[in-house]
Design an enzyme around this catalytic site. Structure first.
Site, short mmCIF file in Angstrom:
data_model
loop_
_atom_site.label_atom_id
_atom_site.label_comp_id
_atom_site.label_asym_id
_atom_site.label_seq_id
_atom_site.Cartn_x
_atom_site.Cartn_y
_atom_site.Cartn_z
N LEU A 71 1.19 -0.99 -0.18
CA LEU A 71 0.15 0.12 -0.12
C LEU A 71 0.68 1.46 -0.03
CD1 LEU A 71 -2.92 -0.93 2.49
CD2 LEU A 71 -3.12 -1.41 0.15
N GLU B 253 0.44 6.07 -0.98
CA GLU B 253 -0.72 7.04 -0.54
C GLU B 253 -1.58 6.99 -1.58
OE1 GLU B 253 -1.81 9.49 1.03
OE2 GLU B 253 -0.53 9.03 2.10
N GLY B 254 -1.30 6.47 -3.41
CA GLY B 254 -2.82 6.29 -3.65
C GLY B 254 -3.45 5.41 -3.07
N HIS B 255 -3.09 3.74 -2.64
CA HIS B 255 -3.81 3.44 -2.18
C HIS B 255 -4.76 3.80 -1.22
CE1 HIS B 255 -1.61 -0.17 -3.66
NE2 HIS B 255 -2.19 -0.12 -4.31
N GLU C 5 -8.22 6.17 -10.52
CA GLU C 5 -7.65 5.92 -12.23
C GLU C 5 -6.71 6.12 -12.44
OE1 GLU C 5 -9.06 10.83 -13.03
OE2 GLU C 5 -11.10 10.25 -12.57
N LYS C 6 -5.84 5.85 -12.39
CA LYS C 6 -4.42 5.39 -12.25
C LYS C 6 -4.27 4.64 -13.34
CE LYS C 6 -0.26 3.94 -12.42
NZ LYS C 6 -0.06 2.85 -12.07
N ASP C 7 -5.28 2.98 -12.93
CA ASP C 7 -5.37 2.04 -13.50
C ASP C 7 -7.04 2.39 -14.05
OD1 ASP C 7 -3.22 0.47 -12.98
OD2 ASP C 7 -4.46 1.59 -10.99
N SER D 287 2.36 3.99 -7.75
CA SER D 287 2.86 2.85 -8.10
C SER D 287 3.39 1.59 -6.52
CB SER D 287 3.53 2.17 -9.53
OG SER D 287 2.94 1.50 -9.91
N SER D 288 3.35 0.68 -7.00
CA SER D 288 3.40 -0.78 -6.14
C SER D 288 5.15 -0.88 -7.08
CB SER D 288 2.72 -1.85 -6.25
OG SER D 288 1.13 -1.38 -5.02
P1 AMP Z 1 -2.99 -2.01 -7.34
O1 AMP Z 1 -3.36 -2.16 -5.83
O2 AMP Z 1 -2.06 -1.44 -8.20
O3 AMP Z 1 -3.81 -3.24 -8.31
O4 AMP Z 1 -3.42 -0.99 -6.86
C1 AMP Z 1 -5.42 -0.94 -6.12
C2 AMP Z 1 -6.60 0.30 -6.01
O5 AMP Z 1 -5.50 1.35 -5.93
C3 AMP Z 1 -6.79 0.79 -8.28
O6 AMP Z 1 -8.27 1.16 -8.02
C4 AMP Z 1 -6.23 1.43 -8.82
O7 AMP Z 1 -5.78 1.90 -9.50
C5 AMP Z 1 -5.55 2.70 -7.24
N1 AMP Z 1 -4.52 3.35 -7.72
C6 AMP Z 1 -3.19 2.13 -7.99
N2 AMP Z 1 -2.13 3.11 -7.81
C7 AMP Z 1 -3.16 4.75 -7.12
C8 AMP Z 1 -2.10 6.56 -7.13
N3 AMP Z 1 -1.65 6.20 -7.92
N4 AMP Z 1 -2.98 7.14 -7.27
C9 AMP Z 1 -4.50 6.43 -7.28
N5 AMP Z 1 -4.75 5.13 -6.58
C10 AMP Z 1 -4.17 4.37 -7.61
#
Ligand code: AMP
Length: 287
Positions: free
Chosen positions: A35, A37-39, A150-152, A187-188
């Protein structure tokens, strides 16, 4: 203080049933962990919206098309749980692959068109894996709201399409991309970048913004996109998989910015694949 963790569908359903008896609304924030800050921005938004917030951590093997990428994906459950405590998330759901896909598992959710282009063209099966696991998470949690970044962007629109098509009673809420101060989208996968790559990485976002502005001002589509790709490579990216202008809602190809659009990119920096996108509207439009 800690966030309660459940690892099975049965435990999850017991907790949610208790919440439902007291009339609480429920939100889910699906993640693959590690996790950042985006998450956390999604979790904060979910806490504003719903009485009870479930964060899911599941590195979904079905959405990886490379065993090496799956093996290298960061797994940091303890740190993730610690990050959720100060926010006040109510439950962490951490199923393992056997819980999610027991022996004999045979069903795939597939969203045509949206799932086949852009990232779907370069990662065969990826979006079927995403749609299948997100459908399961919605059915397992029974959440009223689900928060996505919205990143994805392609994933977000795919999930919206699936929810509509399958009459899933979960409202999808989109949250803006969280960025580093230099513009790099969190991003992770960013932890995999070497210091030299990390210095180059933000160029992806700046090329996107510049290209979007030029298109909004009426720049010729193909030439402007070609210049954007060239600028990305010149900055040190190894390969640009795509840099494309698509309709905001349906992600269909566009030939000019005559309605709200998204400019989306996927590019390789060394061994790391990064994606990003920005919105763009015709100059003078109110959108
Ligand atoms: P992930 O763990 O990469 O599958 O992402 C989980 C959720 O977090 C998804 O809805 C992603 O779009 C969101 N997410 C990932 N990175 C960001 C970011 N930089 N800003 C906003 N949301 C993000």
């Amino acid at each position: 203080m800690s966030v309660p963790i459940v690892r099975t569908v049965a435990e999850l359903r017991t907790v949610v049933a208790g919440w439902r008896r007291s009339g609480a609304s429920v939100a889910v924030v699906p993640t693959m962990g590690a996790l950042h800050e985006g998450h956390l921005s999604l979790v904060r938004a979910a806490l504003q919206q719903a009485d009870q917030v479930i964060v899911t951590l599941f590195v979904n093997p079905k959405q990886f098309n490379s065993a090496a990428d799956l093996a290298a994906y960061p797994r940091t459950e303890n740190q993730d749980a610690a990050k959720l405590v100060p926010l006040g998330a109510h439950l962490l759901y951490v199923p393992d692959a056997e819980e999610m896909y027991p022996a004999g598992f045979a069903t795939t959710v597939s969203v045509a068109a949206i799932g086949e282009s852009l990232c779907g063209a370069f990662r065969p099966g990826h979006f079927d894996g995403v749609a299948t696991v997100v459908a399961k998470l919605f059915l397992q949690t029974g959440a009223d709201f689900a928060f996505f970044g919205e990143k994805d962007f392609q994933q977000l629109q795919l999930v919206r399409r699936m929810v509509k098509d399958l009459d899933i009673p979960t409202t999808v809420v989109a949250c803006p991309t969280v960025r580093e101060v230099d513009g790099l989208a969190l991003s992770s996968r960013n932890v995999r970048l070497s210091p030299a790559e990390r210095a180059i990485a933000p160029k992806l976002a700046s090329v996107l913004v510049e290209t979007a502005e030029r298109l909004a001002r009426g720049g010729p589509l193909l030439a402007t996109l070609a210049e954007g790709r060239a600028a990305t490579l010149a900055a040190g990216y190894r390969e640009v998989e795509y840099l494309e202008l698509r309709g905001e809602a349906d992600l269909r190809p566009m030939t000019s910015v005559d309605r709200p659009a998204r400019l989306l990119v996927a590019a390789w920096l060394g061994d790391t694949r990064l994606i990003d996108n920005v919105t763009t509207s015709p100059i003078g439009s109110t959108n």
